[in-house]
Design an enzyme around this catalytic site. Structure first.
Site: not given
Length: 372
Positions: A232, A104, A321-322, A180, A185, A183
């Site tokens: 993403r 990524q 993810g988590r 990416h 960025y 989020h």
């Protein structure tokens, strides 16, 4: 509906010219455990990714394309030789374990701090608008620094940095790359009218605001074939102060343009990152229908929701993810409906092997019990 181990989620999937062994994707997860002196991946990172090679596809933690693109301490880069060498050890280990892995590629834009920037300069952004968010530096969490607007003549250099990072990803043995674009960025900052107040060809209309992202896509697909490139996006996530007045129109237009380019996938964070999936109304299926490539859905999926979403055809792949932080063998556990380890939030960011490579996989006896 079958919630058994025979569910479609656990079947192979053809992504471009790659055969994924299942539809469970490891989402990008920032863990802040690169070498402290050169931001290169190390032996601990190799072990972490090797343990998770049972995923149909691993997408690495975000990796900065330049020092200017770094926004947090101890995140890995992909612009120095030592970093490429470090990543090569990661991809070798994942491939030896039968996995596939995409890098990524990340430019944080305004979500940074002067202490991380070359010469302690201001972070760069589409416009000089401060994000109401924090970053993570050597002393802990800190407010992000005031950014400066990129000059028009600096934009080709940003694109060139993405290209160099893509060339480095190829040299490091990655199977492909994910941009990416989520989020809050840099690419997302250009997409959204909350952060992009430019008056030139990169600001104003939706067509102008998507320009940089599409130029980066066009440039990196000259390095990797288009079926080895994805992006993403997080249409309504408020992460890092990301805001837009009309996300449905913005992302509808972007995805239509991505479809024309024939890239491998769109990886969509549905809802607010790490929060409600129905955070704001948004028609994700409109994006799926507008895009002929693979649709990877992400954010707060349980086993049942993942199985159901793939069975219904609402997504091709589900990114976790988590759950992947705490369960190195997550696809096997999900298939067997085995108990899951609980992630330890205290060790998510920074540190050593604790809370990183020491989460147990199922013991053979446990796997048999779960299957019965």
């Amino acid at each position: 509906m079958s919630h058994a181990s025979s569910a479609k989620l656990f079947t192979p999937f053809r992504l471009g010219d790659l055969e994924l062994k299942n539809r469970v994707v490891m989402a990008p997860l920032t863990r802040n455990r690169a070498n402290k002196h050169d931001d290169a991946p190390n032996a601990l990172n190799v072990e972490y990714y090797r343990q998770r090679a049972g995923a149909g596809l691993i997408i690495t933690e975000a990796t900065q394309i330049s020092q200017q693109g770094q926004g947090y301490i101890w995140t890995p880069g992909i612009y120095r030789d030592a970093q490429v060498v470090g990543w090569k050890a990661v991809t070798d280990a994942v491939h030896e374990a039968g996995g596939l892995i995409f890098a990524q590629l990340w430019h944080v834009g305004r979500v940074s701090h002067v202490s991380l920037q070359p010469g302690n300069q201001a972070p760069v952004a589409p416009s000089a608008v401060l994000a109401k968010t924090k970053t993570y530096i050597e002393s802990g969490f800190a407010e992000v620094s005031e950014p400066r607007a990129l000059a028009l003549d600096e934009i080709p250099g940003i694109i060139a940095d993405f290209v160099r990072a893509t060339e480095n990803a190829k040299a490091a043995g990655f199977d492909g790359i994910e941009l990416h674009g989520a989020h809050g960025y840099l690419l997302d900052q250009f997409l959204r009218d909350g952060s992009n107040q430019r008056q030139d060809a990169y600001g104003g209309s939706i067509e102008n605001r998507v320009r940089l992202t599409l130029e980066v896509i066009d440039a990196v697909t000259r390095v990797f074939p288009k079926e080895r490139v994805g992006i993403r996006i997080s249409p309504v996530s408020p992460a890092n102060d990301a805001r837009d007045s009309d996300p449905q129109a913005l992302f509808g237009h972007l995805v239509g343009e991505l479809d024309k380019r024939g890239i491998a996938f769109i990886h969509v964070v549905e809802g607010a990152t790490r929060d409600a999936r129905d955070y704001l109304p948004f028609d994700y299926q409109a994006l799926r229908k507008a895009f002929r490539g693979a649709y990877i859905a992400n954010n707060g999926f349980t086993r049942d929701l993942a199985i159901e979403t793939v069975e219904k055809g609402e997504a091709d792949l589900i990114a976790f993810g988590r759950l992947f932080i705490a369960n190195p063998d997550l696809p096997e556990r999900l298939k067997l409906d085995a108990p899951l380890n609980t992630p330890d939030v205290a060790t998510f960011y920074g540190g050593d092997a604790k809370g990183y490579t020491d989460y147990p996989a199922l013991a053979p006896g446990e796997a048999v019990q779960a299957a019965e």
